[in-house]
Design an enzyme around this catalytic site. Structure first.
Site, PDB file in Angstrom:
ATOM      1  CB  SER A 115      63.135  -5.488  10.619  1.00  0.00           C
ATOM      2  OG  SER A 115      62.717  -5.754   9.297  1.00  0.00           O
ATOM      3  CB  CYS A 116      61.990  -1.863   7.402  1.00  0.00           C
ATOM      4  SG  CYS A 116      62.132  -0.519   6.220  1.00  0.00           S
ATOM      5  N   GLY A 117      61.002   0.797   9.440  1.00  0.00           N
ATOM      6  CA  GLY A 117      59.970   1.819   9.556  1.00  0.00           C
ATOM      7  C   GLY A 117      59.789   2.636   8.300  1.00  0.00           C
TER       8      GLY A 117
END
Length: 293
Positions: A115-117
Protein backbone atom coordinates in the site's frame (compact mmCIF):
# COMPACT_ATOMS: atom_id res chain seq x y z
CA UNK A 1 7.34 -18.07 -11.28
CA UNK A 2 5.31 -17.50 -8.15
CA UNK A 3 1.57 -17.82 -8.10
CA UNK A 4 -0.53 -14.87 -9.27
CA UNK A 5 -3.68 -16.20 -7.59
CA UNK A 6 -4.34 -18.48 -4.62
CA UNK A 7 -7.42 -20.58 -3.88
CA UNK A 8 -8.87 -20.66 -0.36
CA UNK A 9 -12.02 -22.06 1.23
CA UNK A 10 -14.21 -19.27 2.56
CA UNK A 11 -17.56 -18.91 4.27
CA UNK A 12 -20.02 -16.59 2.58
CA UNK A 13 -22.66 -15.24 4.93
CA UNK A 14 -25.48 -12.72 4.63
CA UNK A 15 -27.24 -11.57 7.78
CA UNK A 16 -30.60 -13.29 8.03
CA UNK A 17 -29.88 -15.09 4.79
CA UNK A 18 -27.94 -17.94 3.30
CA UNK A 19 -24.64 -19.36 4.55
CA UNK A 20 -22.34 -21.33 2.26
CA UNK A 21 -18.79 -22.65 2.19
CA UNK A 22 -16.99 -22.46 -1.12
CA UNK A 23 -13.61 -22.02 -2.75
CA UNK A 24 -12.58 -18.45 -3.53
CA UNK A 25 -9.75 -16.98 -5.61
CA UNK A 26 -7.42 -14.45 -3.96
CA UNK A 27 -4.73 -12.24 -5.44
CA UNK A 28 -1.32 -13.51 -4.36
CA UNK A 29 0.95 -11.27 -2.32
CA UNK A 30 4.59 -12.24 -1.81
CA UNK A 31 7.81 -10.39 -1.03
CA UNK A 32 10.31 -9.58 -3.75
CA UNK A 33 13.85 -8.65 -2.78
CA UNK A 34 15.46 -6.44 -5.41
CA UNK A 35 19.24 -6.62 -5.52
CA UNK A 36 21.64 -4.64 -7.69
CA UNK A 37 24.99 -6.24 -8.33
CA UNK A 38 24.36 -8.69 -5.51
CA UNK A 39 23.59 -5.96 -2.96
CA UNK A 40 20.11 -5.79 -1.49
CA UNK A 41 18.31 -2.55 -2.34
CA UNK A 42 14.68 -3.08 -1.31
CA UNK A 43 12.03 -5.62 -0.44
CA UNK A 44 8.57 -4.92 -1.75
CA UNK A 45 5.31 -6.82 -1.30
CA UNK A 46 3.91 -7.54 -4.74
CA UNK A 47 1.81 -9.85 -6.88
CA UNK A 48 4.23 -12.23 -8.61
CA UNK A 49 4.54 -11.68 -12.34
CA UNK A 50 6.41 -9.18 -14.52
CA UNK A 51 9.06 -9.00 -11.80
CA UNK A 52 11.80 -7.84 -14.17
CA UNK A 53 9.55 -4.98 -15.30
CA UNK A 54 8.90 -4.18 -11.64
CA UNK A 55 12.60 -4.05 -10.85
CA UNK A 56 13.39 -1.91 -13.90
CA UNK A 57 10.56 0.49 -13.13
CA UNK A 58 11.59 0.69 -9.50
CA UNK A 59 15.12 1.65 -10.50
CA UNK A 60 13.80 4.36 -12.80
CA UNK A 61 11.48 5.65 -10.06
CA UNK A 62 14.40 5.79 -7.63
CA UNK A 63 16.61 7.63 -10.10
CA UNK A 64 19.15 4.79 -10.35
CA UNK A 65 18.68 4.50 -14.13
CA UNK A 66 16.90 6.65 -16.70
CA UNK A 67 16.78 4.46 -19.81
CA UNK A 68 16.78 0.87 -20.97
CA UNK A 69 20.41 0.86 -22.06
CA UNK A 70 21.44 1.20 -18.42
CA UNK A 71 19.53 -1.96 -17.46
CA UNK A 72 21.70 -4.87 -18.59
CA UNK A 73 20.07 -7.99 -17.14
CA UNK A 74 18.18 -9.53 -14.25
CA UNK A 75 18.09 -13.04 -12.87
CA UNK A 76 16.34 -14.86 -10.07
CA UNK A 77 18.57 -15.95 -7.22
CA UNK A 78 18.27 -19.12 -5.21
CA UNK A 79 15.51 -18.77 -2.66
CA UNK A 80 13.62 -21.84 -1.56
CA UNK A 81 10.53 -22.64 0.44
CA UNK A 82 10.09 -25.45 3.00
CA UNK A 83 9.75 -27.96 0.18
CA UNK A 84 12.99 -26.87 -1.48
CA UNK A 85 11.19 -25.19 -4.40
CA UNK A 86 12.46 -21.88 -5.78
CA UNK A 87 10.22 -19.07 -4.58
CA UNK A 88 11.34 -16.66 -7.32
CA UNK A 89 11.26 -13.94 -4.69
CA UNK A 90 14.85 -12.68 -5.04
CA UNK A 91 15.82 -10.81 -8.21
CA UNK A 92 19.35 -9.56 -8.87
CA UNK A 93 19.77 -6.78 -11.44
CA UNK A 94 22.96 -6.12 -13.39
CA UNK A 95 23.49 -2.56 -14.52
CA UNK A 96 25.28 -1.71 -17.75
CA UNK A 97 29.04 -1.03 -17.58
CA UNK A 98 29.74 2.49 -16.38
CA UNK A 99 26.37 2.93 -14.65
CA UNK A 100 26.89 3.89 -11.03
CA UNK A 101 25.60 1.55 -8.37
CA UNK A 102 22.74 2.85 -6.21
CA UNK A 103 23.74 5.29 -3.51
CA UNK A 104 23.71 3.49 -0.14
CA UNK A 105 21.23 6.10 1.12
CA UNK A 106 18.63 4.65 -1.26
CA UNK A 107 18.61 1.33 0.55
CA UNK A 108 15.23 0.71 2.13
CA UNK A 109 15.44 0.03 5.85
CA UNK A 110 12.45 -2.30 5.86
CA UNK A 111 9.66 -3.69 3.73
CA UNK A 112 7.88 -1.54 1.19
CA UNK A 113 4.29 -2.62 1.74
CA UNK A 114 1.81 -3.18 -1.05
CA UNK A 115 0.00 0.00 0.00
CA UNK A 116 3.01 2.31 0.26
CA UNK A 117 5.74 2.80 -2.31
CA UNK A 118 7.64 5.25 -0.14
CA UNK A 119 7.81 3.19 3.06
CA UNK A 120 11.32 2.50 4.24
CA UNK A 121 12.94 5.62 2.84
CA UNK A 122 15.95 6.45 4.97
CA UNK A 123 15.06 10.15 5.26
CA UNK A 124 12.40 12.71 4.34
CA UNK A 125 14.77 14.21 1.75
CA UNK A 126 14.95 10.83 0.03
CA UNK A 127 11.24 10.99 -0.78
CA UNK A 128 11.90 13.50 -3.57
CA UNK A 129 13.77 12.33 -6.65
CA UNK A 130 14.99 14.36 -9.61
CA UNK A 131 13.92 13.26 -13.07
CA UNK A 132 16.15 13.19 -16.11
CA UNK A 133 13.13 14.37 -18.12
CA UNK A 134 10.92 17.45 -18.18
CA UNK A 135 7.20 16.94 -18.66
CA UNK A 136 6.26 20.62 -18.63
CA UNK A 137 7.20 21.20 -22.28
CA UNK A 138 5.48 18.06 -23.57
CA UNK A 139 3.23 18.93 -26.53
CA UNK A 140 0.56 16.33 -25.66
CA UNK A 141 -3.00 17.38 -26.45
CA UNK A 142 -5.85 14.90 -26.11
CA UNK A 143 -9.57 15.10 -26.79
CA UNK A 144 -11.61 14.79 -23.62
CA UNK A 145 -13.92 12.31 -25.35
CA UNK A 146 -10.98 9.99 -26.03
CA UNK A 147 -9.68 10.34 -22.48
CA UNK A 148 -13.03 9.25 -21.04
CA UNK A 149 -12.74 5.89 -22.82
CA UNK A 150 -9.60 4.91 -20.93
CA UNK A 151 -11.13 3.73 -17.59
CA UNK A 152 -13.45 1.21 -19.25
CA UNK A 153 -10.68 -0.06 -21.50
CA UNK A 154 -8.39 -0.48 -18.50
CA UNK A 155 -11.11 -2.35 -16.59
CA UNK A 156 -11.81 -4.66 -19.55
CA UNK A 157 -8.16 -5.79 -19.59
CA UNK A 158 -7.87 -6.54 -15.85
CA UNK A 159 -7.78 -10.32 -16.12
CA UNK A 160 -6.72 -11.08 -12.54
CA UNK A 161 -9.03 -8.45 -11.03
CA UNK A 162 -11.89 -10.18 -12.80
CA UNK A 163 -11.11 -13.33 -10.80
CA UNK A 164 -10.20 -11.80 -7.44
CA UNK A 165 -11.49 -8.23 -7.21
CA UNK A 166 -8.28 -7.48 -5.32
CA UNK A 167 -5.78 -5.84 -7.65
CA UNK A 168 -4.86 -2.35 -8.76
CA UNK A 169 -4.09 -1.69 -12.40
CA UNK A 170 -2.02 0.81 -14.35
CA UNK A 171 -2.02 1.26 -18.09
CA UNK A 172 -0.13 3.39 -20.56
CA UNK A 173 -2.04 4.91 -23.47
CA UNK A 174 -0.79 6.70 -26.57
CA UNK A 175 -2.20 10.21 -26.25
CA UNK A 176 -2.67 10.65 -30.00
CA UNK A 177 -4.10 7.35 -31.19
CA UNK A 178 -5.55 6.21 -27.87
CA UNK A 179 -3.80 2.85 -28.28
CA UNK A 180 -3.35 0.87 -25.05
CA UNK A 181 0.38 0.22 -25.02
CA UNK A 182 0.67 -1.90 -21.87
CA UNK A 183 -1.31 -2.81 -18.75
CA UNK A 184 -0.07 -4.30 -15.50
CA UNK A 185 -1.84 -5.45 -12.32
CA UNK A 186 -0.58 -5.72 -8.76
CA UNK A 187 -1.76 -5.62 -5.16
CA UNK A 188 0.22 -2.38 -4.86
CA UNK A 189 -0.75 0.59 -7.02
CA UNK A 190 2.86 1.77 -7.00
CA UNK A 191 4.03 -1.67 -8.14
CA UNK A 192 1.55 -1.68 -11.02
CA UNK A 193 2.95 1.68 -12.15
CA UNK A 194 6.54 0.50 -11.76
CA UNK A 195 5.71 -2.55 -13.89
CA UNK A 196 4.36 -0.28 -16.63
CA UNK A 197 7.40 2.01 -16.47
CA UNK A 198 9.71 -1.00 -16.33
CA UNK A 199 8.15 -2.44 -19.48
CA UNK A 200 8.68 0.86 -21.26
CA UNK A 201 12.26 1.02 -19.98
CA UNK A 202 13.10 -2.41 -21.32
CA UNK A 203 11.46 -1.47 -24.63
CA UNK A 204 13.73 1.63 -24.74
CA UNK A 205 10.73 3.98 -24.89
CA UNK A 206 11.79 6.46 -22.21
CA UNK A 207 11.02 9.32 -22.00
CA UNK A 208 7.34 8.52 -22.49
CA UNK A 209 6.40 11.70 -24.30
CA UNK A 210 2.83 12.05 -25.53
CA UNK A 211 1.45 9.32 -23.27
CA UNK A 212 -1.20 9.06 -20.56
CA UNK A 213 -0.73 6.94 -17.43
CA UNK A 214 -4.13 5.64 -16.29
CA UNK A 215 -4.54 4.14 -12.79
CA UNK A 216 -7.47 2.29 -11.28
CA UNK A 217 -7.42 3.97 -7.88
CA UNK A 218 -6.44 7.32 -6.45
CA UNK A 219 -3.58 9.55 -7.57
CA UNK A 220 -0.94 9.92 -4.86
CA UNK A 221 2.27 11.95 -4.58
CA UNK A 222 4.34 8.86 -5.35
CA UNK A 223 2.46 8.14 -8.59
CA UNK A 224 2.94 11.69 -9.85
CA UNK A 225 6.62 11.38 -9.01
CA UNK A 226 6.90 8.06 -10.85
CA UNK A 227 5.23 9.60 -13.90
CA UNK A 228 7.78 12.42 -13.78
CA UNK A 229 10.71 10.02 -13.57
CA UNK A 230 9.53 8.31 -16.78
CA UNK A 231 8.75 11.56 -18.61
CA UNK A 232 4.97 10.96 -18.65
CA UNK A 233 3.06 14.24 -19.14
CA UNK A 234 -0.39 13.11 -17.94
CA UNK A 235 -1.66 11.02 -15.03
CA UNK A 236 -5.35 10.10 -14.92
CA UNK A 237 -7.15 8.31 -12.09
CA UNK A 238 -10.68 7.11 -11.47
CA UNK A 239 -10.57 8.46 -7.91
CA UNK A 240 -9.28 11.53 -6.09
CA UNK A 241 -5.74 12.87 -5.94
CA UNK A 242 -4.06 13.87 -2.70
CA UNK A 243 -3.12 17.49 -1.99
CA UNK A 244 0.58 16.70 -2.37
CA UNK A 245 -0.08 14.96 -5.68
CA UNK A 246 -1.70 18.12 -7.02
CA UNK A 247 1.08 20.37 -5.69
CA UNK A 248 3.75 18.18 -7.29
CA UNK A 249 1.90 17.93 -10.60
CA UNK A 250 1.62 21.73 -10.77
CA UNK A 251 5.30 22.10 -9.93
CA UNK A 252 6.41 19.59 -12.56
CA UNK A 253 4.01 20.63 -15.33
CA UNK A 254 2.19 17.29 -15.32
CA UNK A 255 -1.50 17.18 -16.20
CA UNK A 256 -3.36 15.50 -13.34
CA UNK A 257 -6.90 14.24 -13.91
CA UNK A 258 -9.07 12.73 -11.19
CA UNK A 259 -12.59 11.32 -10.94
CA UNK A 260 -12.34 10.17 -14.55
CA UNK A 261 -15.62 8.31 -14.74
CA UNK A 262 -18.35 8.09 -17.36
CA UNK A 263 -18.25 11.26 -19.42
CA UNK A 264 -16.76 13.58 -16.81
CA UNK A 265 -13.50 14.36 -15.08
CA UNK A 266 -11.84 16.89 -12.79
CA UNK A 267 -8.59 18.44 -14.05
CA UNK A 268 -6.34 19.55 -11.21
CA UNK A 269 -3.37 20.77 -13.22
CA UNK A 270 -2.35 21.23 -16.84
CA UNK A 271 -5.90 21.64 -18.16
CA UNK A 272 -4.59 23.04 -21.45
CA UNK A 273 -3.65 19.52 -22.54
CA UNK A 274 -7.28 18.31 -22.45
CA UNK A 275 -9.25 19.54 -25.45
CA UNK A 276 -12.89 20.11 -24.58
CA UNK A 277 -15.58 18.08 -26.24
CA UNK A 278 -19.04 18.23 -24.68
CA UNK A 279 -17.83 18.22 -21.07
CA UNK A 280 -18.93 20.89 -18.57
CA UNK A 281 -16.13 23.27 -17.55
CA UNK A 282 -14.27 21.99 -14.52
CA UNK A 283 -14.74 25.30 -12.72
CA UNK A 284 -18.52 24.81 -12.77
CA UNK A 285 -18.39 21.56 -10.83
CA UNK A 286 -19.21 22.01 -7.16
CA UNK A 287 -17.36 20.24 -4.36
CA UNK A 288 -20.59 18.39 -3.59
CA UNK A 289 -20.85 17.00 -7.11
CA UNK A 290 -17.19 16.00 -7.06
CA UNK A 291 -17.55 14.15 -3.79
CA UNK A 292 -20.60 12.32 -5.09
CA UNK A 293 -18.82 11.17 -8.23
Amino acid sequence: MGRITVRRRVTRLSVGGHKSVREDVLAAEEPLEIRVGGQSLAITMRTPGNDVDLAAGFLVSEGVISNGEQFAAARYCAGTDDDGMNTYNVLDVTLAPGVAAPDPSLQRNFFTTSSCGLCGKASIDAVRTTSAYTAAADALRIEAALLTTFPDRLREQQAVFEKTGGLHAAALFDGVSGELLVLREDVGRHNAVDKVIGWATRENLLPLRGTVLMVSGRASFELVQKASMAGIPMLAAVSAPSSLAVELAVELGITLVGFLRGDSMVIYSGAERVLESDLPPVENLSSESIGAA
